[in-house]
Design a protein around this motif. Structure first.
Motif, PDB file in Angstrom:
ATOM      1  N   GLY A  92       0.824  -1.203   0.000  1.00  0.00           N
ATOM      2  CA  GLY A  92       0.000   0.000   0.000  1.00  0.00           C
ATOM      3  C   GLY A  92       0.856   1.250   0.000  1.00  0.00           C
ATOM      4  N   SER A  93       1.965   1.208   0.747  1.00  0.00           N
ATOM      5  CA  SER A  93       2.902   2.331   0.752  1.00  0.00           C
ATOM      6  C   SER A  93       3.559   2.501  -0.610  1.00  0.00           C
ATOM      7  N   LEU A  94       3.868   1.372  -1.272  1.00  0.00           N
ATOM      8  CA  LEU A  94       4.480   1.455  -2.594  1.00  0.00           C
ATOM      9  C   LEU A  94       3.529   2.109  -3.589  1.00  0.00           C
ATOM     10  N   VAL A  95       2.247   1.774  -3.502  1.00  0.00           N
ATOM     11  CA  VAL A  95       1.250   2.397  -4.376  1.00  0.00           C
ATOM     12  C   VAL A  95       1.199   3.904  -4.135  1.00  0.00           C
ATOM     13  N   ASN A  96       1.128   4.301  -2.862  1.00  0.00           N
ATOM     14  CA  ASN A  96       1.038   5.725  -2.535  1.00  0.00           C
ATOM     15  C   ASN A  96       2.313   6.481  -2.925  1.00  0.00           C
ATOM     16  N   ASN A  97       3.468   5.885  -2.656  1.00  0.00           N
ATOM     17  CA  ASN A  97       4.735   6.554  -2.979  1.00  0.00           C
ATOM     18  C   ASN A  97       4.923   6.687  -4.488  1.00  0.00           C
ATOM     19  N   MET A 126       7.267   0.218 -13.565  1.00  0.00           N
ATOM     20  CA  MET A 126       8.182  -0.880 -13.830  1.00  0.00           C
ATOM     21  C   MET A 126       8.808  -1.388 -12.524  1.00  0.00           C
ATOM     22  N   TYR A 127       9.035  -0.482 -11.571  1.00  0.00           N
ATOM     23  CA  TYR A 127       9.629  -0.893 -10.293  1.00  0.00           C
ATOM     24  C   TYR A 127       8.698  -1.851  -9.558  1.00  0.00           C
ATOM     25  N   ALA A 128       7.396  -1.517  -9.512  1.00  0.00           N
ATOM     26  CA  ALA A 128       6.439  -2.400  -8.834  1.00  0.00           C
ATOM     27  C   ALA A 128       6.364  -3.751  -9.529  1.00  0.00           C
ATOM     28  N   SER A 129       6.371  -3.747 -10.856  1.00  0.00           N
ATOM     29  CA  SER A 129       6.310  -5.002 -11.601  1.00  0.00           C
ATOM     30  C   SER A 129       7.542  -5.860 -11.346  1.00  0.00           C
ATOM     31  N   VAL A 130       8.710  -5.227 -11.384  1.00  0.00           N
ATOM     32  CA  VAL A 130       9.963  -5.955 -11.145  1.00  0.00           C
ATOM     33  C   VAL A 130      10.009  -6.486  -9.715  1.00  0.00           C
ATOM     34  N   LEU A 131       9.541  -5.675  -8.760  1.00  0.00           N
ATOM     35  CA  LEU A 131       9.555  -6.108  -7.363  1.00  0.00           C
ATOM     36  C   LEU A 131       8.629  -7.308  -7.156  1.00  0.00           C
ATOM     37  N   ALA A 166      15.703   1.090  -9.508  1.00  0.00           N
ATOM     38  CA  ALA A 166      15.809   2.238  -8.607  1.00  0.00           C
ATOM     39  C   ALA A 166      17.017   3.091  -8.962  1.00  0.00           C
ATOM     40  N   SER A 167      18.122   2.436  -9.316  1.00  0.00           N
ATOM     41  CA  SER A 167      19.321   3.169  -9.711  1.00  0.00           C
ATOM     42  C   SER A 167      19.081   3.978 -10.979  1.00  0.00           C
ATOM     43  N   MET A 168      18.342   3.406 -11.925  1.00  0.00           N
ATOM     44  CA  MET A 168      18.048   4.119 -13.167  1.00  0.00           C
ATOM     45  C   MET A 168      17.172   5.344 -12.915  1.00  0.00           C
ATOM     46  N   MET A 169      16.218   5.225 -11.988  1.00  0.00           N
ATOM     47  CA  MET A 169      15.377   6.375 -11.656  1.00  0.00           C
ATOM     48  C   MET A 169      16.196   7.493 -11.030  1.00  0.00           C
ATOM     49  N   GLN A 195      14.092   6.971  -2.168  1.00  0.00           N
ATOM     50  CA  GLN A 195      14.628   6.155  -1.082  1.00  0.00           C
ATOM     51  C   GLN A 195      13.549   5.269  -0.463  1.00  0.00           C
ATOM     52  N   SER A 196      12.312   5.761  -0.423  1.00  0.00           N
ATOM     53  CA  SER A 196      11.222   4.971   0.157  1.00  0.00           C
ATOM     54  C   SER A 196      10.987   3.687  -0.640  1.00  0.00           C
ATOM     55  N   PHE A 197      11.263   3.711  -1.945  1.00  0.00           N
ATOM     56  CA  PHE A 197      11.095   2.501  -2.763  1.00  0.00           C
ATOM     57  C   PHE A 197      12.020   1.393  -2.255  1.00  0.00           C
ATOM     58  N   THR A 198      13.281   1.747  -2.021  1.00  0.00           N
ATOM     59  CA  THR A 198      14.244   0.753  -1.548  1.00  0.00           C
ATOM     60  C   THR A 198      13.920   0.295  -0.139  1.00  0.00           C
ATOM     61  N   ASP A 199      13.418   1.199   0.699  1.00  0.00           N
ATOM     62  CA  ASP A 199      13.034   0.814   2.058  1.00  0.00           C
ATOM     63  C   ASP A 199      11.910  -0.213   2.028  1.00  0.00           C
ATOM     64  N   ILE A 200      10.933  -0.004   1.159  1.00  0.00           N
ATOM     65  CA  ILE A 200       9.825  -0.955   1.034  1.00  0.00           C
ATOM     66  C   ILE A 200      10.331  -2.297   0.534  1.00  0.00           C
ATOM     67  N   MET A 201      11.212  -2.267  -0.451  1.00  0.00           N
ATOM     68  CA  MET A 201      11.763  -3.512  -0.991  1.00  0.00           C
ATOM     69  C   MET A 201      12.505  -4.291   0.094  1.00  0.00           C
ATOM     70  N   GLY A 202      13.312  -3.595   0.903  1.00  0.00           N
ATOM     71  CA  GLY A 202      14.056  -4.267   1.970  1.00  0.00           C
ATOM     72  C   GLY A 202      13.139  -4.898   2.999  1.00  0.00           C
ATOM     73  N   ALA A 203      12.047  -4.206   3.331  1.00  0.00           N
ATOM     74  CA  ALA A 203      11.092  -4.761   4.295  1.00  0.00           C
ATOM     75  C   ALA A 203      10.393  -5.988   3.718  1.00  0.00           C
ATOM     76  N   CYS A 204      10.051  -5.950   2.430  1.00  0.00           N
ATOM     77  CA  CYS A 204       9.430  -7.118   1.783  1.00  0.00           C
ATOM     78  C   CYS A 204      10.398  -8.297   1.761  1.00  0.00           C
ATOM     79  N   GLU A 205      11.662  -8.026   1.471  1.00  0.00           N
ATOM     80  CA  GLU A 205      12.660  -9.098   1.461  1.00  0.00           C
ATOM     81  C   GLU A 205      12.845  -9.686   2.850  1.00  0.00           C
TER      82      GLU A 205
END
Length: 293
Positions: A92-97, A126-131, A166-169, A195-205
């Protein structure tokens, strides 16, 4: 994820779907029933145990252990649901961010910056799809126009895909700053969103890569197994052959709770009750396209 009306009781009672635990437990339930029938036959027809037999006192042990097993199952299901709900909050945070980043870029970039707007319109969803593919642990297939954005050819599928996106963005945002198209304070604002994108990814991992401790899961399964296997010895004396469906039903309830917990503790899998990440990624793509169009 299954959508349903929680007020529709009778439909649930007589409905059997793919995720129903009865289908998965059917072989074990049949085996438990056969085992219970053997115990009942031996006690009633071979050993001819009566109501005064000491075997009936095993019920006292079951009474004491029933409290323990209920506490273990409550903790197990609550822990699994917490993981599922945390995963839902993260997405949900990823959608909002994603929306927030698109809204800010839409305000910062003028309509004359069509190339940059087109890039972010594709790279943000693309980030959400890749994640989602990364969390599914499957090979990611990217449907992007490489002729319009040739830098996307640099993606290496053998490396961490979300980090590359994320690096490309960030590289594109930094390029806009170096070209003077965004200001320093705007760079800081966009950086926090990226930065919030990477934080969400780390929490999901963290959820994906940290299952329930092995010893706890194994102990609970052994506990349920031995608890159910001792039930027929005391139930047969008082219930006779009726103990067979009773023991089978008790096993179904206890084992179902464990199966449900196993399914939802990994919210990023492919089960029916897991999070619809593909659908959420599709919604992100739709909303970002509307904002940056």
């Amino acid at each position: 994820m299954i959508t349903y009306n929680p007020k529709d009781w009778f439909t649930f009672i007589f409905r059997f779907h793919k995720a129903d635990t009865l289908r998965q437990l059917a072989p074990l339930i049949i085996g438990i029933s056969v085992y219970c029938w053997i115990v009942a036959f031996l006690e009633l027809n071979v050993f001819r145990l009566s109501e005064n037999s000491h075997v009936k006192n095993i019920t006292a042990m079951h009474t004491l252990l029933s409290f323990v097993i209920s506490m273990l199952l409550v903790f197990r299901t609550n822990t699994a649901y917490d993981r599922w709900w945390e995963g839902r909050k993260l997405w949900g945070s990823l959608v909002n961010n994603s929306r927030n980043l698109a809204i800010k870029l839409n305000a910062i970039l003028g309509h004359e910056e069509a190339a940059h707007r087109s890039f972010f319109k594709k790279i943000i969803p693309m980030y959400a799809s890749v994640l989602s593919h990364h969390l599914h642990a499957e090979t990611t297939r990217l449907a992007l126009d490489e002729h319009e954005h040739p830098e996307l050819k640099n993606l290496d599928t053998n490396r961490h895909m979300p980090n590359q996106v994320a690096s490309m963005m960030f590289q594109r945002v930094n390029r806009l700053y170096e070209e003077g198209k965004i200001k320093g304070d705007q760079l800081i604002v966009l950086n926090s969103e990226l930065q919030s994108f990477t934080d969400i990814m780390g929490a999901c991992e963290r959820i994906k890569n940290t299952p329930i401790p092995f010893s706890y899961s194994v102990f609970l399964k052994k506990f349920i197994f031995f608890y159910v296997m001792t039930l027929p010895f005391s139930f047969v004396i008082s219930l006779g052959y009726i103990a067979i469906p009773v023991v089978a039903f008790i096993f179904y309830v206890l084992a179902s709770l464990e199966l449900i917990a196993e399914e939802i503790e990994d919210p990023f899998g492919g089960d029916e009750n897991d999070l619809p990440m593909i659908k959420m990624a599709s919604n992100i793509k739709k909303h970002v396209a509307e904002i940056l169009n």
